[in-house]
Scaffold this motif. Structure first.
Motif, PDB file in Angstrom:
ATOM      1  N   PHE A   1       0.821  -1.208   0.000  1.00 51.84           N
ATOM      2  CA  PHE A   1       0.000   0.000   0.000  1.00 51.84           C
ATOM      3  C   PHE A   1       0.863   1.270   0.000  1.00 51.84           C
ATOM      4  O   PHE A   1       0.955   1.984  -1.011  1.00 51.84           O
ATOM      5  CB  PHE A   1      -0.933  -0.058   1.214  1.00 51.84           C
ATOM      6  CG  PHE A   1      -1.630   1.224   1.553  1.00 51.84           C
ATOM      7  CD1 PHE A   1      -2.159   2.050   0.560  1.00 51.84           C
ATOM      8  CD2 PHE A   1      -1.778   1.605   2.878  1.00 51.84           C
ATOM      9  CE1 PHE A   1      -2.809   3.235   0.891  1.00 51.84           C
ATOM     10  CE2 PHE A   1      -2.437   2.769   3.215  1.00 51.84           C
ATOM     11  CZ  PHE A   1      -2.934   3.596   2.220  1.00 51.84           C
TER      12      PHE A   1
ATOM     13  N   TRP B   1       0.963  -4.127  -6.239  1.00 46.70           N
ATOM     14  CA  TRP B   1       0.435  -2.917  -6.873  1.00 46.70           C
ATOM     15  C   TRP B   1       1.344  -2.391  -7.970  1.00 46.70           C
ATOM     16  O   TRP B   1       0.885  -1.629  -8.836  1.00 46.70           O
ATOM     17  CB  TRP B   1       0.189  -1.837  -5.833  1.00 46.70           C
ATOM     18  CG  TRP B   1      -0.963  -2.135  -4.935  1.00 46.70           C
ATOM     19  CD1 TRP B   1      -0.928  -2.366  -3.596  1.00 46.70           C
ATOM     20  CD2 TRP B   1      -2.336  -2.270  -5.321  1.00 46.70           C
ATOM     21  NE1 TRP B   1      -2.188  -2.644  -3.119  1.00 46.70           N
ATOM     22  CE2 TRP B   1      -3.076  -2.576  -4.154  1.00 46.70           C
ATOM     23  CE3 TRP B   1      -3.012  -2.154  -6.535  1.00 46.70           C
ATOM     24  CZ2 TRP B   1      -4.450  -2.769  -4.177  1.00 46.70           C
ATOM     25  CZ3 TRP B   1      -4.383  -2.342  -6.555  1.00 46.70           C
ATOM     26  CH2 TRP B   1      -5.089  -2.641  -5.390  1.00 46.70           C
TER      27      TRP B   1
ATOM     28  N   ARG C   1      -5.494   1.777  -2.775  1.00 50.22           N
ATOM     29  CA  ARG C   1      -4.684   0.562  -2.712  1.00 50.22           C
ATOM     30  C   ARG C   1      -4.644  -0.081  -1.334  1.00 50.22           C
ATOM     31  O   ARG C   1      -4.050  -1.147  -1.182  1.00 50.22           O
ATOM     32  CB  ARG C   1      -3.235   0.802  -3.204  1.00 50.22           C
ATOM     33  CG  ARG C   1      -3.139   1.297  -4.628  1.00 50.22           C
ATOM     34  CD  ARG C   1      -1.682   1.535  -5.034  1.00 50.22           C
ATOM     35  NE  ARG C   1      -1.604   2.194  -6.317  1.00 50.22           N
ATOM     36  CZ  ARG C   1      -0.563   2.900  -6.731  1.00 50.22           C
ATOM     37  NH1 ARG C   1       0.500   3.028  -5.953  1.00 50.22           N
ATOM     38  NH2 ARG C   1      -0.568   3.473  -7.912  1.00 50.22           N
ATOM     39  N   GLN C   2      -5.261   0.528  -0.346  1.00 50.26           N
ATOM     40  CA  GLN C   2      -5.284  -0.106   0.966  1.00 50.26           C
ATOM     41  C   GLN C   2      -6.287  -1.247   0.958  1.00 50.26           C
ATOM     42  O   GLN C   2      -7.370  -1.135   0.387  1.00 50.26           O
ATOM     43  CB  GLN C   2      -5.644   0.906   2.047  1.00 50.26           C
ATOM     44  CG  GLN C   2      -5.488   0.364   3.466  1.00 50.26           C
ATOM     45  CD  GLN C   2      -5.703   1.446   4.509  1.00 50.26           C
ATOM     46  OE1 GLN C   2      -6.434   2.400   4.293  1.00 50.26           O
ATOM     47  NE2 GLN C   2      -5.046   1.302   5.658  1.00 50.26           N
ATOM     48  N   SER C   3      -5.953  -2.351   1.611  1.00 52.02           N
ATOM     49  CA  SER C   3      -6.827  -3.520   1.601  1.00 52.02           C
ATOM     50  C   SER C   3      -7.957  -3.360   2.602  1.00 52.02           C
ATOM     51  O   SER C   3      -7.932  -2.485   3.482  1.00 52.02           O
ATOM     52  CB  SER C   3      -6.018  -4.775   1.950  1.00 52.02           C
ATOM     53  OG  SER C   3      -5.748  -4.813   3.344  1.00 52.02           O
TER      54      SER C   3
ATOM     55  N   ARG D   1      -8.396  -5.007   5.018  1.00 54.96           N
ATOM     56  CA  ARG D   1      -7.883  -5.272   6.351  1.00 54.96           C
ATOM     57  C   ARG D   1      -8.068  -4.048   7.243  1.00 54.96           C
ATOM     58  O   ARG D   1      -8.219  -4.151   8.463  1.00 54.96           O
ATOM     59  CB  ARG D   1      -6.393  -5.630   6.251  1.00 54.96           C
ATOM     60  CG  ARG D   1      -5.672  -5.808   7.571  1.00 54.96           C
ATOM     61  CD  ARG D   1      -4.168  -5.705   7.381  1.00 54.96           C
ATOM     62  NE  ARG D   1      -3.788  -4.405   6.839  1.00 54.96           N
ATOM     63  CZ  ARG D   1      -3.717  -3.295   7.554  1.00 54.96           C
ATOM     64  NH1 ARG D   1      -4.027  -3.304   8.830  1.00 54.96           N
ATOM     65  NH2 ARG D   1      -3.365  -2.157   6.991  1.00 54.96           N
TER      66      ARG D   1
ATOM     67  N   THR E   1     -12.791  -0.952   4.488  1.00 53.63           N
ATOM     68  CA  THR E   1     -13.839  -1.875   4.912  1.00 53.63           C
ATOM     69  C   THR E   1     -15.202  -1.188   4.885  1.00 53.63           C
ATOM     70  O   THR E   1     -16.183  -1.730   4.357  1.00 53.63           O
ATOM     71  CB  THR E   1     -13.558  -2.401   6.339  1.00 53.63           C
ATOM     72  OG1 THR E   1     -12.426  -3.258   6.302  1.00 53.63           O
ATOM     73  CG2 THR E   1     -14.749  -3.181   6.875  1.00 53.63           C
TER      74      THR E   1
ATOM     75  N   TYR F   1     -11.158  -5.779  -6.212  1.00 57.24           N
ATOM     76  CA  TYR F   1     -10.133  -6.144  -5.236  1.00 57.24           C
ATOM     77  C   TYR F   1     -10.706  -6.411  -3.843  1.00 57.24           C
ATOM     78  O   TYR F   1      -9.963  -6.776  -2.929  1.00 57.24           O
ATOM     79  CB  TYR F   1      -9.077  -5.043  -5.129  1.00 57.24           C
ATOM     80  CG  TYR F   1      -8.281  -4.817  -6.389  1.00 57.24           C
ATOM     81  CD1 TYR F   1      -7.453  -5.805  -6.910  1.00 57.24           C
ATOM     82  CD2 TYR F   1      -8.357  -3.601  -7.068  1.00 57.24           C
ATOM     83  CE1 TYR F   1      -6.711  -5.593  -8.064  1.00 57.24           C
ATOM     84  CE2 TYR F   1      -7.622  -3.383  -8.222  1.00 57.24           C
ATOM     85  CZ  TYR F   1      -6.806  -4.381  -8.723  1.00 57.24           C
ATOM     86  OH  TYR F   1      -6.082  -4.167  -9.865  1.00 57.24           O
ATOM     87  N   PHE F   2     -12.014  -6.232  -3.660  1.00 56.40           N
ATOM     88  CA  PHE F   2     -12.601  -6.300  -2.337  1.00 56.40           C
ATOM     89  C   PHE F   2     -13.611  -7.437  -2.236  1.00 56.40           C
ATOM     90  O   PHE F   2     -14.570  -7.485  -3.002  1.00 56.40           O
ATOM     91  CB  PHE F   2     -13.256  -4.973  -1.958  1.00 56.40           C
ATOM     92  CG  PHE F   2     -12.283  -3.842  -1.853  1.00 56.40           C
ATOM     93  CD1 PHE F   2     -11.643  -3.575  -0.667  1.00 56.40           C
ATOM     94  CD2 PHE F   2     -11.975  -3.081  -2.977  1.00 56.40           C
ATOM     95  CE1 PHE F   2     -10.713  -2.539  -0.584  1.00 56.40           C
ATOM     96  CE2 PHE F   2     -11.051  -2.036  -2.906  1.00 56.40           C
ATOM     97  CZ  PHE F   2     -10.421  -1.767  -1.690  1.00 56.40           C
TER      98      PHE F   2
ATOM     99  N   ASN G   1     -11.612  -9.718   6.304  1.00 50.05           N
ATOM    100  CA  ASN G   1     -10.211  -9.775   5.935  1.00 50.05           C
ATOM    101  C   ASN G   1      -9.355  -9.440   7.146  1.00 50.05           C
ATOM    102  O   ASN G   1      -9.256  -8.295   7.560  1.00 50.05           O
ATOM    103  CB  ASN G   1      -9.952  -8.766   4.804  1.00 50.05           C
ATOM    104  CG  ASN G   1      -8.545  -8.850   4.247  1.00 50.05           C
ATOM    105  OD1 ASN G   1      -7.702  -9.528   4.803  1.00 50.05           O
ATOM    106  ND2 ASN G   1      -8.315  -8.160   3.145  1.00 50.05           N
TER     107      ASN G   1
END
Length: 330
Positions: free
Chosen positions: A16, A46, A186-188, A190, A195, A322-323, A329
């Motif tokens: 990220f 990424w 780009r942050q997941s 998680r 979220t 991507y989600f 997660n």
């Protein structure tokens, strides 16, 4: 220090913050080597999504910071090292604590040792606000005690102390940057902001979160990257630990309501027991005092929370593939 034309190694470059930092360094004219964790698919994270012009300007190498011989080979000839590679998910650290010790403590030691052996000009080591634990006073300055309230935070405290020891023992030119809660494209899932946004954009009328009372200091990723650059450029940061935060706090509950209002949706928030940390592990309050980094480097954040959230939501809406919004997660 001028970073243009410098040979720069970025560990965790596929992640990220690392990917945003790598892009910025290329734009600045640096000669960038991106260390990506080895995998048999040759997946560069990424970096695979970069424009060809930027991607082709980067020397990508695969490896593992837990392997010293590999790290030493990659570090040879580098002028500057930005060390971001780490295991960072707090919930997973409850399941596999030793993995965090091996990656975050031993891996960081490998980076420091290789940098010492090859006379690297400067190392920027990445810490985390989680090392402070629940605030004993606010805003939190760099003198605040460190508290290992999760195996993750304990491993990062260990890594920070190894960086400090190499500076004190070997005069290694290392600076430690301690970002507070970074968010952005780009942050997941998680992390809490993607979220919330991804669940709302998927059409859910009820979104699941953990505890809503903890307060956090959120910093947009472009501001965090700017802080990394400023810390690298300033000779005053050698041997220092500096916070990188916004100097504002907001509760998770209020953050969720702000995002709901920005997106213009009507949703209910459900507290999911599976997402709540063990009682003694929950960090209830993080609020950064960013006075020191301002004094040493002149850095200050440029993005408001609202501006950053809007840019993040726009990116997530375009990249919902991507989600996995139906899966928690960790």
């Amino acid at each position: 220090m001028d970073l243009k034309n410098k040979k720069i190694l970025v560990t965790g470059a596929e992640g990220f913050i690392g990917s945003h930092l790598t892009e910025k360094l290329v734009e600045m004219g640096a000669d960038v080597t991106a260390l990506v964790q080895y995998n048999s698919f040759n997946n560069w994270g990424w970096i695979d999504t970069f424009d060809d012009e930027i991607k082709n300007s980067i020397h990508v190498v695969t490896g593992d910071i837990r392997e010293y011989d590999n790290v030493k080979r990659i570090a040879k000839g580098q002028d500057i090292v930005f060390h971001l590679a780490a295991l960072i998910a707090i919930p997973y650290s409850y399941l596999s604590p030793m993995a965090y010790v091996k990656t975050n403590v031993e891996g960081t030691t490998n980076i420091l040792e290789a940098s010492k052996d090859y006379g690297v000009e400067k190392i920027i080591h990445t810490s985390t606000s989680e090392t402070y634990g629940t605030a004993l006073y606010v805003p939190i300055d760099e003198r605040h005690p460190m508290q290992g309230q999760s195996p993750y935070s304990a491993s990062k405290i260990g890594a920070d102390k190894m960086a400090e020891s190499f500076y004190r023992s070997f005069n290694l030119p290392v600076a430690t940057i301690r970002p507070f809660n970074t968010y952005g494209p780009r942050q997941s899932a998680r992390a809490v902001i993607p979220t919330i946004i991804s669940q709302i954009l998927s059409g859910k009328k009820e979104i699941k979160l953990g505890s809503l009372s903890p307060k956090r200091d959120f910093n947009y990723v472009k501001d965090t990257v700017s802080a990394f650059i400023k810390v690298a450029e300033s000779d005053k940061t050698i041997g220092q630990v500096v916070n990188a935060g916004s100097n504002h706090e907001i509760s998770i509950g209020d953050l969720a309501e702000k995002i709901i209002n920005i997106l213009g949706k009507k949703v209910n928030i459900i507290c999911d027991e599976d997402r709540i940390r063990p009682e003694g592990s929950e960090v209830n309050r993080l609020w950064s005092d960013n006075t020191k980094i301002k004094e040493l480097t002149g850095w200050s954040p440029k993005y408001t929370l609202e501006e950053g959230l809007k840019e993040t939501a726009c990116w997530i809406e375009k990249n919902m593939k991507y989600f996995k919004v139906n899966i928690y997660n960790v």
